[in-house]
Write an enzyme that holds these catalytic residues in place. Sequence first.
Site, mmCIF file in Angstrom:
data_model
loop_
_atom_site.group_PDB
_atom_site.id
_atom_site.type_symbol
_atom_site.label_atom_id
_atom_site.label_comp_id
_atom_site.label_asym_id
_atom_site.label_seq_id
_atom_site.Cartn_x
_atom_site.Cartn_y
_atom_site.Cartn_z
ATOM 1 N N SER A 1 35.508 0.278 12.160
ATOM 2 C CA SER A 1 34.554 -0.760 12.533
ATOM 3 C C SER A 1 35.322 -2.025 12.835
ATOM 4 O O SER A 1 36.356 -2.300 12.228
ATOM 5 C CB SER A 1 33.574 -1.001 11.389
ATOM 6 N N LYS B 1 35.172 1.143 6.925
ATOM 7 C CA LYS B 1 34.399 2.146 7.638
ATOM 8 C C LYS B 1 35.260 3.214 8.313
ATOM 9 O O LYS B 1 36.330 2.930 8.835
ATOM 10 C CB LYS B 1 33.536 1.481 8.721
ATOM 11 N N GLU C 1 28.454 11.995 16.244
ATOM 12 C CA GLU C 1 27.243 11.308 16.719
ATOM 13 C C GLU C 1 27.037 11.543 18.214
ATOM 14 O O GLU C 1 25.912 11.701 18.690
ATOM 15 C CB GLU C 1 27.357 9.801 16.455
#
Length: 453
Positions: free
Chosen positions: A272, A278, A285
């Site tokens: 991130s 992260k 996804e």
Amino acid sequence: MSRFAEPQAAAFQALNSSVAFDQRLWPQDLAGSRAHAGMLGLCGIISAQERDVLLGGLEIVEEELRDGSFAFLPDDEDIHMAVERRLTALVGPVGGKLHTARSRNDQVATDVALFCKETARALRAQVTSLMADLVALAETHLDAPLPGYTHLQRAQPVYLSHHLLAYVWMLDRDRQRLDFAGTQADRLPLGAGALAGVNFDTDRRMVAKELRFDGVMRNSVDAVSNRDFVLDLLHAAATCATHLSRLGSELVIWSSQEFGFVVLADGWTSGSSIMPQKKNPDAAELLRGKAPRVVAHGAALHGVLHALPLTYNKDMQEDKEHLFDAVDTLALCLAAARGMLDGATFNRERMAAAASDDLIAATDLADLLVRRGVPFRESHGIVAGLVRHAVASGRGLGELSDAELAAQSPYLDPSVRPVFERGSWLESKISEGGTALPRVREQLELARALLAK
Ligand code: ARG
């Protein structure tokens, strides 16, 4: 000479031109032209010498296209016109003879059919590789339990091998759909001319053989109107992409801190820009996110063909971008699925812990009572009451006392206790296709045999 007194409007050219995307059909276009020229020569429609000039010129065109030196001009509407224009520049007016007894209508249908056949085969090979990876992974995790879910609520435990093998069967059906799509593209359109056939006694079967088609389209009107094989390939691609979206979704969920069933390799995740801790499962996804795009391409082509009068209409030029983007996207997703699984580390302890929540024994307990003569509906109610009691007191079923069991039903005597033991919930699923190890081993055998074919 041209029929037109005025040049094309710039915006019309931009709308009408397909060369930007159909130039990737050059290998198919050249293969088709070679076969066509050869046939024209053998049938005496052009002389053998003219044929040789055409074939020689096509060879140079091919070299230029292959090494990237082919110069497309603004007036090249599509790949077919670009090739013919360059050929004629190279070999002179005889280049114009290549288009004898053919039209761009049967030519483009042939190019796209060849492309679909090759692509169906290539995608099938990718699907097979993914299946093999999944089988290998299933072997590695043959006896690692994890919860099976319905409604994403813990339902009944299964072995990870069993869960992964589900994808193998899904993908095998995808292979069958791809094969079907390939078969649908396996009849030669070329020779149909614009729509009615041509004024020469051509040998279409010779061309079909040369291009490795299984036969010729029987009806010239159908030949130039048909894009069913594109729809079939898009359908196969859509279902396969949808399968991958479910795999992607599971990897997203499983790799969350809440689940912790799997750790994805760094190479398949991203960080991130603001939160240093992260590790995001972007690839997984995108397996989810790309699927509707593939599905939409199929829906769009249905729209293009809907109510379209026979035969060729320029609308049909729209088949290509939908086709190309769909198959490219699927190829990318298949590669990503393989890469992600290859680098994934499953956390067997986390999975086992989640699968050992003994509320998961509820179905087994209900079945045990059934075996003792209680009607299933009644036993379902008894166990539901027991679960409610356990949840209310913050304990597992196995932690309830004999008295608490008996308070729910006289059938719940201490002899039911073995059903609270973890492994029993898996090994009790002995029905064919179930998760008990002997059944999973059977399944693995079948999957291996499928891949060995
Ligand atoms: N670029 C066209 C297509 O992709 C080729 C066929 C053109 N045929 C015609 N009659 N204008 O569909």
